[in-house]
Design a protein around this motif. Structure first.
Motif, mmCIF file in Angstrom:
data_model
loop_
_atom_site.group_PDB
_atom_site.id
_atom_site.type_symbol
_atom_site.label_atom_id
_atom_site.label_comp_id
_atom_site.label_asym_id
_atom_site.label_seq_id
_atom_site.Cartn_x
_atom_site.Cartn_y
_atom_site.Cartn_z
ATOM 1 N N SER A 118 7.629 -8.965 -1.412
ATOM 2 C CA SER A 118 6.449 -8.778 -0.561
ATOM 3 C C SER A 118 6.788 -8.960 0.911
ATOM 4 O O SER A 118 6.343 -8.181 1.768
ATOM 5 C CB SER A 118 5.364 -9.773 -0.993
ATOM 6 O OG SER A 118 4.243 -9.682 -0.154
ATOM 7 N N LEU A 141 -1.988 -7.083 1.598
ATOM 8 C CA LEU A 141 -2.185 -7.560 0.223
ATOM 9 C C LEU A 141 -3.292 -6.778 -0.477
ATOM 10 O O LEU A 141 -3.201 -6.494 -1.677
ATOM 11 C CB LEU A 141 -2.511 -9.061 0.237
ATOM 12 C CG LEU A 141 -1.373 -9.978 0.715
ATOM 13 C CD1 LEU A 141 -1.856 -11.432 0.787
ATOM 14 C CD2 LEU A 141 -0.156 -9.871 -0.197
ATOM 15 N N GLN A 142 -4.326 -6.408 0.281
ATOM 16 C CA GLN A 142 -5.407 -5.596 -0.298
ATOM 17 C C GLN A 142 -4.867 -4.232 -0.734
ATOM 18 O O GLN A 142 -5.253 -3.700 -1.771
ATOM 19 C CB GLN A 142 -6.540 -5.406 0.722
ATOM 20 C CG GLN A 142 -7.365 -6.659 0.968
ATOM 21 C CD GLN A 142 -8.316 -6.505 2.143
ATOM 22 O OE1 GLN A 142 -8.382 -5.473 2.811
ATOM 23 N NE2 GLN A 142 -9.090 -7.563 2.409
ATOM 24 N N ARG A 143 -3.952 -3.700 0.063
ATOM 25 C CA ARG A 143 -3.330 -2.419 -0.286
ATOM 26 C C ARG A 143 -2.510 -2.554 -1.558
ATOM 27 O O ARG A 143 -2.535 -1.675 -2.422
ATOM 28 C CB ARG A 143 -2.460 -1.949 0.876
ATOM 29 C CG ARG A 143 -1.839 -0.585 0.675
ATOM 30 C CD ARG A 143 -1.159 -0.132 1.938
ATOM 31 N NE ARG A 143 -0.459 1.114 1.764
ATOM 32 C CZ ARG A 143 0.145 1.764 2.745
ATOM 33 N NH1 ARG A 143 0.112 1.279 3.965
ATOM 34 N NH2 ARG A 143 0.772 2.887 2.509
ATOM 35 N N ASP A 144 -1.776 -3.661 -1.687
ATOM 36 C CA ASP A 144 -1.014 -3.919 -2.915
ATOM 37 C C ASP A 144 -1.939 -3.935 -4.129
ATOM 38 O O ASP A 144 -1.640 -3.353 -5.174
ATOM 39 C CB ASP A 144 -0.276 -5.260 -2.811
ATOM 40 C CG ASP A 144 1.080 -5.131 -2.124
ATOM 41 O OD1 ASP A 144 1.412 -4.030 -1.660
ATOM 42 O OD2 ASP A 144 1.799 -6.146 -2.050
ATOM 43 N N GLU A 145 -3.076 -4.627 -3.976
ATOM 44 C CA GLU A 145 -4.046 -4.709 -5.079
ATOM 45 C C GLU A 145 -4.541 -3.319 -5.466
ATOM 46 O O GLU A 145 -4.676 -2.999 -6.648
ATOM 47 C CB GLU A 145 -5.243 -5.589 -4.664
ATOM 48 C CG GLU A 145 -4.922 -7.071 -4.556
ATOM 49 C CD GLU A 145 -4.688 -7.713 -5.918
ATOM 50 O OE1 GLU A 145 -5.172 -7.185 -6.935
ATOM 51 O OE2 GLU A 145 -4.007 -8.759 -5.966
ATOM 52 N N ARG A 146 -4.804 -2.494 -4.459
ATOM 53 C CA ARG A 146 -5.283 -1.138 -4.716
ATOM 54 C C ARG A 146 -4.231 -0.331 -5.469
ATOM 55 O O ARG A 146 -4.539 0.392 -6.418
ATOM 56 C CB ARG A 146 -5.622 -0.459 -3.386
ATOM 57 C CG ARG A 146 -6.281 0.908 -3.543
ATOM 58 C CD ARG A 146 -6.603 1.497 -2.184
ATOM 59 N NE ARG A 146 -5.386 1.851 -1.463
ATOM 60 C CZ ARG A 146 -5.193 1.641 -0.167
ATOM 61 N NH1 ARG A 146 -6.121 1.041 0.555
ATOM 62 N NH2 ARG A 146 -4.067 2.014 0.415
ATOM 63 N N MET A 148 -1.891 -1.452 -7.418
ATOM 64 C CA MET A 148 -1.771 -1.943 -8.797
ATOM 65 C C MET A 148 -2.968 -1.518 -9.637
ATOM 66 O O MET A 148 -2.837 -1.293 -10.839
ATOM 67 C CB MET A 148 -1.588 -3.462 -8.796
ATOM 68 C CG MET A 148 -0.206 -3.871 -8.302
ATOM 69 S SD MET A 148 0.178 -5.621 -8.501
ATOM 70 C CE MET A 148 -0.742 -6.339 -7.153
ATOM 71 N N SER A 149 -4.131 -1.349 -8.987
ATOM 72 C CA SER A 149 -5.333 -0.979 -9.738
ATOM 73 C C SER A 149 -5.257 0.434 -10.308
ATOM 74 O O SER A 149 -5.964 0.755 -11.266
ATOM 75 C CB SER A 149 -6.577 -1.103 -8.841
ATOM 76 O OG SER A 149 -6.656 -0.027 -7.920
ATOM 77 N N SER A 153 2.177 -0.526 -11.491
ATOM 78 C CA SER A 153 3.040 -1.517 -12.157
ATOM 79 C C SER A 153 3.697 -0.930 -13.405
ATOM 80 O O SER A 153 4.879 -1.158 -13.669
ATOM 81 C CB SER A 153 2.244 -2.765 -12.538
ATOM 82 O OG SER A 153 1.646 -3.336 -11.400
#
Length: 199
Positions: A118, A141-146, A148-149, A153
């Protein structure tokens, strides 16, 4: 579905891992580059949307929500079909395993995952300073979450090969890529021979 005779390398990985660096390197080796993010940007222009990270991210999610998780891959496939005389193609920005499967069904296609921590990815993203660059670490971090959604992964986990880009110099990264491409090129040559013999 007709099978194409092209050698297609798909790149996946979290934002800032080094996919674009690998894609540019492959371009210098004769691969025609298709960037999945550019397709999202084209759709943003069509819809008069701003080019910031949130707008592009929301558009990407909405396209998938309304047209399926593999919608961008289908748009890429249409671009690939127009490149009849191009034998080497790199697709930068696979975000779900479903996207990879769509492309894998059309010919000799491999998936390469680029990993990085990261911290390193955030440093890379700040350096490239694009219009969609997250303005701070929280937005990163919000972009990472998006990402992964939408299933990135799984794409990373099931890639044909992966490279850890944490401690590599640019030359070392390119060397790793060259080793993998050489192996896949040999497989591609064998695949073409078998395809020729069975047609």
């Amino acid at each position: 579905m007709s099978v194409l005779n092209q050698f297609i390398i798909c790149l996946t990985g979290m934002p800032g891992a080094g996919k674009s660096t690998v894609a540019t390197f492959l371009q210098s080796k004769g691969f025609h580059l298709i960037t999945m993010g550019d397709i999202i940007r084209e759709k943003a222009v069509e819809n008069n949307l701003p080019m910031d990270d949130k707008s592009l991210g929301d558009l990407m999610k909405n396209l998938r929500k309304h047209h399926g998780n593999e919608v961008v891959a289908r748009l890429v496939m249409e671009k690939i079909k127009e490149l009849e005389n191009v034998s080497l193609i790199v697709v930068d920005g696979i975000r779900s395993y479903e996207e990879y499967i769509v492309l894998k069904n059309i010919g000799f296609v491999k998936l390469l995952a680029i990993h990085a921590s990261s911290t390193i990815r955030y440093d890379h993203i700040k350096l490239r300073d694009r219009s969609d660059t997250p303005s701070n670490h929280e937005k990163f971090l919000q972009r990472d979450e998006r990402e992964m959604s939408v299933g990135i992964s799984k794409a990373i986990a099931l890639a044909d090969e992966s490279i850890s880009n944490n401690d590599l110099s640019l030359i070392e990264l390119k060397n790793h890529v060259e080793v993998i491409i050489k192996k896949w090129s040999d497989e591609y040559d064998n695949w073409k021979q078998k395809s020729f013999l069975t047609t």
